[in-house]
Scaffold this motif. Structure first.
Motif, PDB file in Angstrom:
ATOM      1  N   PRO A 183     -44.553  -7.817  16.687  1.00 14.38           N
ATOM      2  CA  PRO A 183     -44.533  -6.846  15.588  1.00 14.38           C
ATOM      3  C   PRO A 183     -43.922  -7.395  14.298  1.00 14.38           C
ATOM      4  O   PRO A 183     -44.097  -6.793  13.239  1.00 14.38           O
ATOM      5  CB  PRO A 183     -43.651  -5.715  16.147  1.00 14.38           C
ATOM      6  N   LEU A 184     -43.228  -8.536  14.390  1.00 24.34           N
ATOM      7  CA  LEU A 184     -42.581  -9.114  13.218  1.00 24.34           C
ATOM      8  C   LEU A 184     -43.404 -10.224  12.570  1.00 24.34           C
ATOM      9  O   LEU A 184     -42.976 -10.812  11.578  1.00 24.34           O
ATOM     10  CB  LEU A 184     -41.201  -9.660  13.602  1.00 24.34           C
ATOM     11  N   LYS A 185     -44.580 -10.488  13.103  1.00 26.89           N
ATOM     12  CA  LYS A 185     -45.415 -11.574  12.593  1.00 26.89           C
ATOM     13  C   LYS A 185     -45.705 -11.369  11.115  1.00 26.89           C
ATOM     14  O   LYS A 185     -46.128 -10.296  10.671  1.00 26.89           O
ATOM     15  CB  LYS A 185     -46.723 -11.642  13.382  1.00 26.89           C
ATOM     16  N   GLY A 186     -45.470 -12.442  10.324  1.00 30.55           N
ATOM     17  CA  GLY A 186     -45.773 -12.415   8.909  1.00 30.55           C
ATOM     18  C   GLY A 186     -44.812 -11.614   8.052  1.00 30.55           C
ATOM     19  O   GLY A 186     -45.046 -11.434   6.855  1.00 30.55           O
ATOM     20  N   ARG A 187     -43.702 -11.158   8.647  1.00 31.21           N
ATOM     21  CA  ARG A 187     -42.767 -10.325   7.904  1.00 31.21           C
ATOM     22  C   ARG A 187     -41.609 -11.148   7.344  1.00 31.21           C
ATOM     23  O   ARG A 187     -41.368 -12.285   7.751  1.00 31.21           O
ATOM     24  CB  ARG A 187     -42.204  -9.223   8.821  1.00 31.21           C
ATOM     25  N   MET A 188     -40.878 -10.557   6.409  1.00 33.65           N
ATOM     26  CA  MET A 188     -39.630 -11.140   5.911  1.00 33.65           C
ATOM     27  C   MET A 188     -38.489 -10.556   6.738  1.00 33.65           C
ATOM     28  O   MET A 188     -38.310  -9.326   6.769  1.00 33.65           O
ATOM     29  CB  MET A 188     -39.450 -10.823   4.427  1.00 33.65           C
ATOM     30  N   VAL A 189     -37.750 -11.421   7.412  1.00 33.65           N
ATOM     31  CA  VAL A 189     -36.748 -10.977   8.379  1.00 33.65           C
ATOM     32  C   VAL A 189     -35.349 -11.370   7.913  1.00 33.65           C
ATOM     33  O   VAL A 189     -35.122 -12.505   7.476  1.00 33.65           O
ATOM     34  CB  VAL A 189     -37.031 -11.589   9.770  1.00 33.65           C
ATOM     35  N   ILE A 190     -34.419 -10.428   8.015  1.00 35.78           N
ATOM     36  CA  ILE A 190     -33.017 -10.664   7.693  1.00 35.78           C
ATOM     37  C   ILE A 190     -32.210 -10.447   8.968  1.00 35.78           C
ATOM     38  O   ILE A 190     -32.192  -9.330   9.510  1.00 35.78           O
ATOM     39  CB  ILE A 190     -32.499  -9.697   6.604  1.00 35.78           C
ATOM     40  N   ILE A 191     -31.557 -11.491   9.465  1.00 40.02           N
ATOM     41  CA  ILE A 191     -30.749 -11.391  10.675  1.00 40.02           C
ATOM     42  C   ILE A 191     -29.289 -11.199  10.278  1.00 40.02           C
ATOM     43  O   ILE A 191     -28.757 -11.946   9.458  1.00 40.02           O
ATOM     44  CB  ILE A 191     -30.909 -12.640  11.554  1.00 40.02           C
ATOM     45  N   LEU A 192     -28.647 -10.197  10.878  1.00 36.31           N
ATOM     46  CA  LEU A 192     -27.267  -9.848  10.545  1.00 36.31           C
ATOM     47  C   LEU A 192     -26.389  -9.996  11.794  1.00 36.31           C
ATOM     48  O   LEU A 192     -26.200  -9.032  12.547  1.00 36.31           O
ATOM     49  CB  LEU A 192     -27.201  -8.406  10.018  1.00 36.31           C
ATOM     50  N   PRO A 193     -25.855 -11.191  12.036  1.00 37.87           N
ATOM     51  CA  PRO A 193     -25.071 -11.397  13.260  1.00 37.87           C
ATOM     52  C   PRO A 193     -23.708 -10.712  13.202  1.00 37.87           C
ATOM     53  O   PRO A 193     -23.103 -10.586  12.130  1.00 37.87           O
ATOM     54  CB  PRO A 193     -24.905 -12.923  13.313  1.00 37.87           C
ATOM     55  N   ASP A 194     -23.239 -10.276  14.370  1.00 42.62           N
ATOM     56  CA  ASP A 194     -21.847  -9.836  14.487  1.00 42.62           C
ATOM     57  C   ASP A 194     -20.939 -11.044  14.280  1.00 42.62           C
ATOM     58  O   ASP A 194     -21.339 -12.187  14.536  1.00 42.62           O
ATOM     59  CB  ASP A 194     -21.582  -9.242  15.866  1.00 42.62           C
ATOM     60  N   ASN A 195     -19.718 -10.788  13.850  1.00 46.27           N
ATOM     61  CA  ASN A 195     -18.800 -11.876  13.526  1.00 46.27           C
ATOM     62  C   ASN A 195     -18.022 -12.319  14.765  1.00 46.27           C
ATOM     63  O   ASN A 195     -16.810 -12.101  14.884  1.00 46.27           O
ATOM     64  CB  ASN A 195     -17.833 -11.439  12.417  1.00 46.27           C
ATOM     65  N   ASP A 196     -18.740 -12.925  15.703  1.00 47.95           N
ATOM     66  CA  ASP A 196     -18.122 -13.529  16.880  1.00 47.95           C
ATOM     67  C   ASP A 196     -19.089 -14.565  17.433  1.00 47.95           C
ATOM     68  O   ASP A 196     -20.229 -14.690  16.970  1.00 47.95           O
ATOM     69  CB  ASP A 196     -17.759 -12.481  17.942  1.00 47.95           C
ATOM     70  N   GLU A 197     -18.635 -15.318  18.425  1.00 41.61           N
ATOM     71  CA  GLU A 197     -19.453 -16.428  18.930  1.00 41.61           C
ATOM     72  C   GLU A 197     -20.762 -15.943  19.524  1.00 41.61           C
ATOM     73  O   GLU A 197     -21.824 -16.529  19.273  1.00 41.61           O
ATOM     74  CB  GLU A 197     -18.665 -17.219  19.976  1.00 41.61           C
ATOM     75  N   SER A 198     -20.720 -14.874  20.303  1.00 43.79           N
ATOM     76  CA  SER A 198     -21.958 -14.384  20.912  1.00 43.79           C
ATOM     77  C   SER A 198     -22.928 -13.884  19.845  1.00 43.79           C
ATOM     78  O   SER A 198     -24.142 -14.067  19.958  1.00 43.79           O
ATOM     79  CB  SER A 198     -21.656 -13.269  21.918  1.00 43.79           C
ATOM     80  N   GLY A 199     -22.391 -13.283  18.777  1.00 43.12           N
ATOM     81  CA  GLY A 199     -23.247 -12.824  17.696  1.00 43.12           C
ATOM     82  C   GLY A 199     -23.905 -13.969  16.958  1.00 43.12           C
ATOM     83  O   GLY A 199     -25.093 -13.911  16.611  1.00 43.12           O
ATOM     84  N   GLN A 200     -23.141 -15.051  16.710  1.00 48.32           N
ATOM     85  CA  GLN A 200     -23.702 -16.218  16.026  1.00 48.32           C
ATOM     86  C   GLN A 200     -24.775 -16.879  16.890  1.00 48.32           C
ATOM     87  O   GLN A 200     -25.844 -17.268  16.394  1.00 48.32           O
ATOM     88  CB  GLN A 200     -22.592 -17.230  15.706  1.00 48.32           C
ATOM     89  N   ASN A 201     -24.508 -17.000  18.181  1.00 44.60           N
ATOM     90  CA  ASN A 201     -25.487 -17.603  19.088  1.00 44.60           C
ATOM     91  C   ASN A 201     -26.748 -16.748  19.184  1.00 44.60           C
ATOM     92  O   ASN A 201     -27.869 -17.267  19.277  1.00 44.60           O
ATOM     93  CB  ASN A 201     -24.875 -17.794  20.474  1.00 44.60           C
ATOM     94  N   HIS A 202     -26.560 -15.444  19.163  1.00 43.45           N
ATOM     95  CA  HIS A 202     -27.693 -14.515  19.207  1.00 43.45           C
ATOM     96  C   HIS A 202     -28.577 -14.698  17.977  1.00 43.45           C
ATOM     97  O   HIS A 202     -29.813 -14.721  18.082  1.00 43.45           O
ATOM     98  CB  HIS A 202     -27.144 -13.093  19.270  1.00 43.45           C
ATOM     99  N   ALA A 203     -27.961 -14.850  16.810  1.00 46.54           N
ATOM    100  CA  ALA A 203     -28.721 -15.064  15.572  1.00 46.54           C
ATOM    101  C   ALA A 203     -29.519 -16.363  15.641  1.00 46.54           C
ATOM    102  O   ALA A 203     -30.678 -16.418  15.213  1.00 46.54           O
ATOM    103  CB  ALA A 203     -27.770 -15.080  14.373  1.00 46.54           C
ATOM    104  N   ILE A 204     -28.908 -17.417  16.180  1.00 51.57           N
ATOM    105  CA  ILE A 204     -29.605 -18.697  16.330  1.00 51.57           C
ATOM    106  C   ILE A 204     -30.809 -18.532  17.247  1.00 51.57           C
ATOM    107  O   ILE A 204     -31.907 -19.028  16.966  1.00 51.57           O
ATOM    108  CB  ILE A 204     -28.639 -19.765  16.892  1.00 51.57           C
TER     109      ILE A 204
END
Length: 203
Positions: free
Chosen positions: A96-117
């Protein structure tokens, strides 16, 4: 408790994520008899707010939880997340996100940063563009809802605007960082002939 319905393209509820206080989550799906099965065995998984994603034509914000999605929606933004939280992004959510502009907003912790990656890697060849926005001033474990408790939407939009697009070389750097972190976690025992100069194996 609070229930977050995950719906398909026809706005039929596939399953719900149910939040119990203080912070416990369980999943359930309709049993076809007006009740619930408290598991997702065989249930199709979709990103949260799928109908809104399909009907929108602007940027899509990806955060870590349903609460954050509703916070952004209350500010007029189109947002989504994946069920079961950090580390649970699946390739099937990419469509559903194909061709869209995506902004990822990670939580400020290690699991959040890894999730964003993880999400950035999965979406990179699919979407038009990606930004991973590390919101300033967040306390440890803070999220976009916390940010908007103390900042204006003008502050938020400025941070999004000033964040550069995610580039392919960032993936390479992140891969190297992940491998280095894995190496650091290994317990390597070395016997030294001369302390820290000549290892026994080299003699």
């Amino acid at each position: 408790i609070e229930a977050y319905p995950y719906k398909d393209e026809a706005e039929e509820t596939l399953f719900e994520v149910v939040r119990f206080e203080p912070k416990e989550f369980r999943q359930r799906c309709p049993d076809g008899k007006g009740g619930w099965n408290w598991n997702l065995n065989g249930t199709r998984r979709v990103p949260y707010c799928l109908p809104e994603i399909i009907s929108s034509n602007g940027q899509i914000y990806i955060c870590e939880g349903e609460k954050d999605v509703h916070c952004l929606r209350n500010h007029g933004l189109t947002a989504t997340t994946c069920p079961m939280g950090a580390g649970k992004w699946k390739e099937e959510y990419n469509g559903p996100l194909k061709g869209r502009m995506v902004i990822i907003l990670p939580d400020n912790d290690e699991s959040g940063q890894n999730h964003a990656i993880e999400i950035a890697k999965s979406l990179f060849e699919v979407v038009e563009s990606i930004k991973v926005v590390h919101l300033s001033g967040l306390q440890n474990h803070g999220d976009v809802s916390d940010y908007l408790d103390t900042h204006t939407m003008e502050d938020f939009c400025k941070e999004v605007e000033e964040t550069p697009l995610f580039k392919p070389n960032q993936l390479n750097i992140l891969d190297k960082l992940e491998k280095w972190n894995q190496i650091k976690e290994l317990e390597i025992k070395i016997e030294w002939i001369v302390d820290r100069l000549i290892p026994k194996e080299s003699v």
